[in-house]
Write a protein that holds these residues in place. Structure first.
Motif, short mmCIF file in Angstrom:
data_model
loop_
_atom_site.label_atom_id
_atom_site.label_comp_id
_atom_site.label_asym_id
_atom_site.label_seq_id
_atom_site.Cartn_x
_atom_site.Cartn_y
_atom_site.Cartn_z
N SER A 81 0.84 -1.20 0.00
CA SER A 81 0.00 0.00 0.00
C SER A 81 0.87 1.24 0.00
N GLN A 82 0.34 2.30 -0.60
CA GLN A 82 1.05 3.56 -0.68
C GLN A 82 0.11 4.69 -0.32
N SER A 83 0.68 5.70 0.34
CA SER A 83 -0.13 6.86 0.68
C SER A 83 0.73 8.12 0.62
N PRO A 84 0.11 9.26 0.27
CA PRO A 84 -1.24 9.34 -0.26
C PRO A 84 -1.30 8.79 -1.67
N ARG A 85 -2.47 8.58 -2.20
CA ARG A 85 -2.60 8.12 -3.58
C ARG A 85 -2.37 9.28 -4.54
N TYR A 86 -2.74 10.46 -4.11
CA TYR A 86 -2.56 11.65 -4.93
C TYR A 86 -2.00 12.76 -4.05
N LYS A 87 -1.06 13.51 -4.64
CA LYS A 87 -0.47 14.63 -3.90
C LYS A 87 -0.22 15.77 -4.87
N LEU A 122 6.31 10.62 0.74
CA LEU A 122 5.48 9.56 0.20
C LEU A 122 5.78 8.28 0.97
N ARG A 123 4.71 7.60 1.34
CA ARG A 123 4.87 6.45 2.22
C ARG A 123 4.58 5.16 1.49
N CYS A 124 5.32 4.12 1.84
CA CYS A 124 5.10 2.79 1.30
C CYS A 124 5.06 1.77 2.43
N THR A 146 9.79 5.63 3.44
CA THR A 146 9.34 6.96 3.04
C THR A 146 10.30 7.52 2.00
N THR A 178 1.78 6.58 -5.97
CA THR A 178 1.36 7.92 -5.57
C THR A 178 1.58 8.84 -6.75
#
Lengths: 116, 110
Positions: free
Chosen positions: A5-11, A21-23, A76, A111
């Motif tokens: 999973s990754q967040s955020p999906r949009y930046k 960006l996180r993984c 990150t 992301t």
């Protein structure tokens, strides 16, 4: 978890802002990779971790890009002083074994970073 | 330097028709070759891979690919395309790290 999973999906960032960006890789996966995918292009390798060790950062395009994986799980990717050319989808992938992804890599959804 | 070329940016085929997506690589030895599929909003999914041995490899979703050393190619094929196959397809070579082609977008006409 069930997958990467990754967040955020949009930046969306203004030029000059810093972004993180996180993984979250699959639990127990040793290897973690970051890729940059520009519009209309294939993914390009950025950096590779084996557990918490960053073994290859040859693909990072400038010293504004920094990645970490301090506890060998979550990673990150940080981009300082973002530029328009940084606009891309950033993909994270993890692999069960520590052989630089020679085994199957499982990719996250990415992301999408847009720098205005 | 290693490189991967996918000469077709877009391909449109009718549902039920056969499909072949081209991939050529530049590498000094027998590479490790992969095909991935990327659907909108989804991560890359591995379709198949070639390491050695039989040059015709079978993958998921009815896809297959053939490694031809003399042509430095690893083309992806499917005998009968389904509407759900519409996606972007990436060929990749592994040499210490992955090198991806620029992708081929597949559209499927009903």
């Amino acid at each position: 978890g069930a997958g990467v999973s990754q967040s955020p999906r949009y930046k969306v960032a203004k030029r000059g802002q810093d972004v993180a960006l996180r993984c979250d890789p699959i639990s127990g996966h040793v290897s973690l990779f970051w890729y940059q995918q520009a519009l209309g292009q294939g993914p390009e390798f950025l950096t590779y971790f084996q557990n918490e060790a960053q073994l290859d950062k040859s693909g990072l395009p400038s010293d504004r890009f920094f990645a970490e994986r301090p506890e060998g799980s979550v990673s990150t990717l940080k981009i300082q002083r973002t530029q328009q050319e940084d606009s891309a989808v950033y993909l994270c992938a993890s692999s069960r074994v520590g052989t630089r992804g020679f085994n199957e890599q499982f990719f996250g959804p990415g992301t999408r970073l847009t720098v205005l | 330097a290693q490189s991967v070329t996918q000469p077709d940016i877009h391909i449109t085929v009718s549902e039920g028709a056969s499909l072949e997506l081209r991939c050529n690589y530049s590498y000094g030895a027998t590479p490790y070759l992969f095909w991935y599929v990327q659907s909108p909003g989804q991560g890359l999914q591995l379709l198949l891979k070639y390491f050695s041995g039989d040059t015709l490899v079978q993958g998921i979703k009815g896809f297959e690919a053939e490694f031809k050393r003399s042509q430095s190619s690893f083309n992806l094929r499917k005998p009968s395309v389904h509407w759900s196959d519409a996606a972007e397809y990436f060929c990749a070579v592994y040499f210490n790290k992955f090198y991806f082609g620029s992708g081929t977008k597949l559209n499927v006409k009903p």
